[in-house]
Design an enzyme around this catalytic site. Structure first.
Site, short mmCIF file in Angstrom:
data_model
loop_
_atom_site.label_atom_id
_atom_site.label_comp_id
_atom_site.label_asym_id
_atom_site.label_seq_id
_atom_site.Cartn_x
_atom_site.Cartn_y
_atom_site.Cartn_z
N HIS A 68 1.18 -1.18 -0.24
CA HIS A 68 0.17 -0.14 -0.13
C HIS A 68 1.22 1.16 0.31
CE1 HIS A 68 -3.92 -1.61 0.14
NE2 HIS A 68 -3.57 -2.51 1.15
N HIS A 147 7.10 -8.43 4.60
CA HIS A 147 5.64 -8.57 4.21
C HIS A 147 4.67 -8.54 3.59
CE1 HIS A 147 2.17 -5.13 4.74
NE2 HIS A 147 2.14 -5.22 3.48
FE LIG Z 1 -1.26 -3.79 5.97
FE LIG Z 2 -0.12 -4.99 3.19
#
Ligand SMILES: [Fe+2]
Ligand SMILES: [Fe+2]
Length: 258
Positions: A68, A147
């Site tokens: 993001h 991540h």
């Molecule tokens: Fe997140």
């Molecule tokens: Fe993410």
């Protein structure tokens, strides 16, 4: 040394949790360095310049991110600003703004992203191999924010880097896992730290809106959820000279909404 790593900070409730809790935690545990994933800090999507400054002012030393990070366009110049300690995943293709690692004091912080059930970016395993080969001198303490979506890919990365880095800590799913452990090679590991954001939500977003989306399969605008802000983090004990981790402890704290 003691390093606190905070899971994905979601919107204002997540930032409130950091604002209210981090100072106390720093004192209580004698924390030397704070790393936080900020990819959802701005209204749940991305990191803006103002939310980044808010987190840094509240005591975060390094902000990591994930898929993001591209949502708020105003952050892009900051990703290349050496004075802004913000990372994007290392294994994006060449030419993308920003950097995937930085050094803060004695600690090298790396942000890496998985590919399973995610965008098909460069191989995170080989990206990490290349980085470890390139680093000269290689700092003993290396903390990796991995991540990623799939638990299997995350466990695999933990095992792959065991003994070569101080910690592999999962972010992105926003749901904390119970497997915090020090692996056989003295690498601290957890599959997911969990999110820092509103308790009355579905992984940080408004519960009703997310359920409606599942029921109808139509795109709905998702807003940040409600309820008490909760902080999910892990505290790692690392030997500065050897880089070996001796402990990892999950820290979960709630605070008031105001
Ligand atoms: Fe997140
Ligand atoms: Fe993410």
């Amino acid at each position: 040394m003691k390093i606190l790593v905070i899971g994905d900070i979601v919107g204002r409730p997540g930032r409130q949790a950091v604002h209210k809790l981090l100072g106390g935690l720093r004192q209580e545990y004698g924390i030397d360095l704070v790393i936080a994933n900020g990819e959802n800090a701005a209204g749940g999507f991305g990191l803006s310049v103002s939310t980044a400054h808010e987190l840094l002012d509240d005591g975060v030393d390094v902000i990591t991110s994930g898929n993001h990070i591209w949502a708020q366009k105003d952050i892009l110049p900051s990703l290349d600003d050496k004075d802004m300690p913000i990372l994007r995943p290392l294994n994006y293709p060449p030419g993308v703004p920003g950097r995937g690692y930085l050094t803060k004091g004695e600690v090298l912080v790396v942000n890496l992203m998985g590919r399973t059930f995610m965008n098909d970016i460069d191989c995170p395993f080989r990206a990490m191999d290349s980085l470890l080969e390139e680093l000269a001198p290689k700092p003993p303490v290396i903390i990796v924010d991995f991540h990623a979506e799939a638990t299997s890919e995350k466990v695999a990365m933990g095992r792959y880097l065991d003994g070569r880095v101080s910690a592999v800590l999962g972010t992105h799913t926003h749901v904390g896992t119970i497997d915090a452990q020090v692996l056989p090679g003295s690498t601290a590991y957890v599959t997911d730290i969990g999110m820092t954001g509103p308790t009355d939500s579905i992984i940080g977003d408004d519960a009703e809106a997310v359920i409606r989306r599942f029921l109808t399969m139509m795109p709905h605008h998702l807003s940040v959820g409600k309820g008490k802000p909760v902080m999910n983090a892990v505290l790692i004990d690392v030997d500065v000279k050897s880089g070996k981790a001796s402990g990892i402890e999950r820290i979960t704290r709630e605070t008031d909404e105001r």
